[in-house]
Design a protein around this motif. Structure first.
Motif, short mmCIF file in Angstrom:
data_model
loop_
_atom_site.label_atom_id
_atom_site.label_comp_id
_atom_site.label_asym_id
_atom_site.label_seq_id
_atom_site.Cartn_x
_atom_site.Cartn_y
_atom_site.Cartn_z
N LEU A 1 37.48 0.57 -29.51
CA LEU A 1 38.74 0.33 -28.62
C LEU A 1 40.33 -0.38 -29.61
O LEU A 1 41.04 0.24 -29.31
N ALA B 1 43.55 1.64 -29.87
CA ALA B 1 44.84 0.79 -29.55
C ALA B 1 45.90 0.86 -30.84
O ALA B 1 47.08 0.86 -30.62
N LYS C 1 44.08 -2.54 -24.92
CA LYS C 1 43.51 -1.15 -25.01
C LYS C 1 44.59 -0.07 -25.88
O LYS C 1 44.29 0.92 -25.87
N SER C 2 45.95 -0.46 -25.55
CA SER C 2 46.94 0.45 -25.73
C SER C 2 48.39 -0.40 -25.95
O SER C 2 48.47 -1.31 -25.70
N GLU D 1 35.12 -1.22 -20.89
CA GLU D 1 35.98 -0.32 -20.44
C GLU D 1 36.92 -0.65 -19.16
O GLU D 1 37.62 0.30 -18.72
N ASP E 1 42.88 -3.04 -18.79
CA ASP E 1 43.80 -2.82 -19.67
C ASP E 1 43.75 -3.66 -20.94
O ASP E 1 43.96 -3.42 -22.16
#
Length: 821
Positions: free
Chosen positions: A406, A410, A492-493, A735, A738
């Motif tokens: 993860l 990211a 996560k991003s 999972e 965010d």
């Protein structure tokens, strides 16, 4: 659609990454192509029925870069132990290669690995491993290809950095010597007569050429990469350096020839530009070295996480112990974890008791007590007591491996803030080349002479820096998300990071979020004519099929009192309302008063009054009914998290609006909210209602973050601009949401929002300086100040400024490593 993240080799600036993005993103079947310059990765979302990764790799190759494809499904990578010399690796290759169905085998003695390709229907991997072990070696499969590729990237980066370091000393020494020879006479440094530009112009020119030539060879990468990129129609920063220094070298070579072979060419000794080309190459190389060294530090968080996983484990088999490669551990294996050792894989304690330090995964500094039945996570440190565990999740399935995956995903993502820099980078280099040519032509027409125009051309070409723009966003995201992982906050991003920075409303679930999520039964009040134990037995039987914390509290209380639960069948949970089941053949309900009324159960006024009293005390009333008749009311209390008031106060101090959503009654909700300091409360709201409330807040123009446990809060987490899922650090569904808070601690919410704000602020600083540098530097290099009687910019100073710009951006991003949670 499929999504993959693959390494890209050969990128040197933002123009490279922007060109790959544009070309690959325009391919049929490609929905998204996002290139991370700092991480050197391509994130690809594509339709496999239309385009393949191999097709994308061919297109990337045509642009002059290399896309590293995942290993084919029929191939495997092995870790081979026990090899001591080339004959060992050769023997393995010969024996395994002769096995029927083995397409190819390649063994690398230096790295202790092997690449294996098997024919479909050929021998299984286990058969090959047994054959290798039969030769006296050990072998195990590399289970996590992502980790393997990351490690390979790190090795390649380390090799490149070492090559740059070795070349840097000679480059700087040669650059300094050329500078002394060329500029010495201008600053009063007397040169020997045989080197004097006036007495011996030929020797003066040839000496500079002799010093510059090896420096150009050491910096040949700028030419071997920049010129082909220019010819392909996709010029890069290397193209700017190659053209700028190439023009200076060409003019110098021409003037050297004039000095040597043309009568009266001695005056050309003062029109040599070797020092400009040499010093520019040396300074840019120095800058690229510092940039590469700083970029390597942006992945420190991932490397630190990977280092937590031990390389070996102690396996218990046939009454004995054996040390094995951790990659050889399989689910079901029994392992021994001694004090001071790290847990090799995820599993559960079978025997022993101890304390495990989980700080590197969750940020929690206090060791956690472990007893039989408790879970263990890979990478955590057994601080006290020997533990016997059963392996359950190994390789890429462990919590640690999922966290690393993860974090890497990211770090390879982009924030919307990067879109402007991406658009500018794509057209930046051609625009600079055009501007440099126009500036030189304008000064020629103004009568300043060819030497002055050449200096302007070189200065503009080398001061322009697309690297700073390309590195501004990804380096900050890489460092910020890596730091978050060390603090127990998984972002996560880049999109989630940017959204979290703009949050102005936080919605908190009550149970398990504001409260500890471990409620306990406090009261049991039966209806007239109903025994207390019978009420509790029926309620516990109904709730035995529910995973809700309130229901679990009822079941645990019945078990603690030794009550034998009647048989329950057809159990079902109704989110936000209660649970139903057939108990001893009779339909029974346990839940909210309103739901029981909907189901046709009439509750006596006395029970309703009791329920209101419980609610006013901050307890949750649960009503029970059998065959449509009320059995009584139970009260369950969930203690407020001790850190909740402080967190709410801090969020308000950050200018964030705090809202609580709960399925509980208004009285219970307001009692808990008052204790926590939350002013805005919505009670009696089910999972779908929570999502609707989140959408209402968003409709008011707010950027909303939802904080929940990731189970029955899933609709609201998905509806929010940013979903923050709280977990225990081991059993957490990483999972979900965010942002994942690995610690079951509300202070992680403050940490996550503060980290996001710090990272986005850092990105904006980087983008500002990257754009400001180019906006101010290029006009100065073009001679704007000289047009008004001011000075011109030396090409050497321009080269130094260009090198410093990208280094400063990466260095600024690295400040995030010191962010405190």
């Amino acid at each position: 659609m499929e999504e993959r993240q693959m390494p890209v080799r050969g990128m040197h600036c933002a123009a490279c990454s922007a060109r790959i993005e544009k070309v690959v993103g325009g391919m049929p079947g490609v929905a998204e192509a996002s290139v991370n310059l700092a991480g050197e990765t391509l994130r690809l979302r594509f339709d496999p029925a239309v385009v393949t990764p191999e097709g994308v790799a061919e297109r990337v190759k045509a642009l002059g870069f290399e896309l590293v494809l995942p290993r084919p499904a029929e191939s495997s990578r092995l870790v081979i132990g026990g090899m001591h010399c080339a004959s060992c690796s050769s023997r393995i290759e010969k024996v395994v290669g002769s096995m029927e169905g083995v397409r190819a085998v390649r063994v690398n003695l230096a790295s202790g690995t092997g690449e294996l390709e098997l024919e479909p229907g050929g021998p299984g991997l286990d058969a090959v491993i047994r054959r290798i072990e039969g030769l006296g070696f050990t072998a195990s499969e590399v289970q996590d290809e992502d980790e393997s590729l990351f490690e390979e990237q790190q090795r390649e980066a380390a090799l490149r950095l070492e090559e740059q370091r070795r070349a840097l000393g000679p480059q700087l020494a040669l650059g300094a010597l050329v500078l002394v020879v060329a500029m010495g006479p201008m600053v009063g440094l007397a040169l020997p007569a045989f080197l004097s530009p006036d007495a011996s112009p030929g020797a003066y020119a040839l000496t500079q050429l002799a010093l510059t030539a090896p420096l150009v060879w050491l910096g040949r990468r700028f030419y071997t990469a920049g010129i082909p990129a220019l010819l392909r129609g996709g010029p890069t920063m290397d193209s700017l350096i190659a053209l700028g220094t190439g023009a200076a070298l060409a003019a110098s070579l021409w003037n050297t020839g004039t000095i040597l072979f043309a009568h009266g060419g001695a005056h050309k000794a003062h029109e040599l530009y070797y020092e400009s080309a040499a010093v520019i190459l040396a300074l840019v190389s120095l800058g690229k070295y510092f940039e590469a060294r700083s970029k390597a530090r942006t992945t420190e968080a991932v490397k630190a996480l990977l280092s937590l996983a031990p390389e070996q484990a102690t396996r218990l088999r046939d009454g004995g112990q054996e040390r094995v490669d951790v990659r050889a551990v399989r689910p079901g294996d029994l392992l021994l974890v001694r004090p001071g050792e790290r847990v090799p894989v995820d599993g559960v304690v079978l025997e022993g008791a101890g304390e495990v330090d989980e700080s590197m995964l969750t940020g929690e500094s206090e060791p956690v007590a472990k007893n039989p039945g408790d879970p263990l996570a890979s990478g955590t440190l057994n601080a006290l007591g020997a533990l016997t565990m059963r392996a359950e999740r190994v390789g890429r399935d462990t919590v640690l491996a999922r966290i690393v995956r993860l974090v890497r995903e990211a770090q390879g993502s982009k924030a919307p803030l990067a879109s402007l820099a991406d658009r500018v980078s794509l057209h930046f280099v051609p625009a600079v080349m055009a501007l440099a040519t126009l500036s030189a032509a304008a000064w020629l027409l103004a009568g300043e002479g060819a030497g002055f125009a050449l200096r302007i051309f070189v200065s503009v070409m080398v001061i322009a820096c697309p690297c700073a723009m390309g590195l501004a966003t990804p380096t900050s995201i890489m460092v910020g998300t890596g730091r978050g992982a060390r603090l127990g906050v998984l972002v996560k991003s880049g999109r989630a990071l940017e959204a979290a920075a703009g949050v102005d409303a936080v919605v908190l679930d009550k149970t398990g979020t504001l409260t500890l999520g471990k409620p306990a039964l406090t009261d049991v009040e039966p209806a007239p004519g109903v025994a207390r134990d019978r009420l509790l037995a029926v309620a516990a039987a109904v709730e035995s099929s529910s995973a809700h914390p309130l229901g679990e509290a009822v079941v645990h209380a019945a078990q603690a009192r030794g009550i034998v639960l009647p048989l329950a069948a057809a159990g079902r949970a109704v989110p936000g309302k209660g649970a139903a089941a057939q108990v001893a053949g009779k339909p029974c309900l346990v839940g909210r008063a309103g739901w029981l009324a909907e189901e046709g159960v009439e509750l006596p006024p006395g029970l309703l009054e009791l329920g209101e009293v419980f609610s006013s005390e901050g307890k949750t009333p649960l009503y029970a009914a059998e065959s449509g008749r009320a059995l009584g009311v139970l009260a369950v209390a969930d203690a407020l998290r001790p850190e909740a008031p402080e967190v709410v106060r801090r969020l308000k101090a950050m200018g964030v609006r705090v809202v609580m959503l709960t399925g509980d009654t208004p009285r219970t909700a307001h009692a808990v909210a008052g204790e926590a300091g939350v002013d805005e409360v919505f009670a009696g709201v089910g999972p779908e209602g929570k999502a609707a409330k989140v959408n209402e807040l968003k409709a008011q123009g707010l950027t909303v973050a939802m904080v929940g446990d990731g189970i029955n809060d899933a609709p609201a987490l998905a509806a929010a601009d940013v979903g923050l899922a709280m977990g225990s650090g081991i059993g957490v569904a990483i999972e979900t949401g965010d942002v994942v808070l690995l610690r079951a601690d509300l202070r992680g919410v403050v940490t996550a929002l503060a980290l996001a704000r710090a990272t986005v602020r850092n990105i904006r600083q980087n983008l500002f300086w990257a754009f400001a540098y180019n906006v101010l530097g290029i006009p100065v290099a073009a001679g704007v100040l000289h047009a008004f009687g001011g000075p011109t910019l030396s090409p050497m100073i321009a080269g130094a400024a260009m090198a410093a710009s990208s280094v400063s951006v990466v260095t600024n991003a690295l400040r995030l490593r010191f962010f405190k949670g």
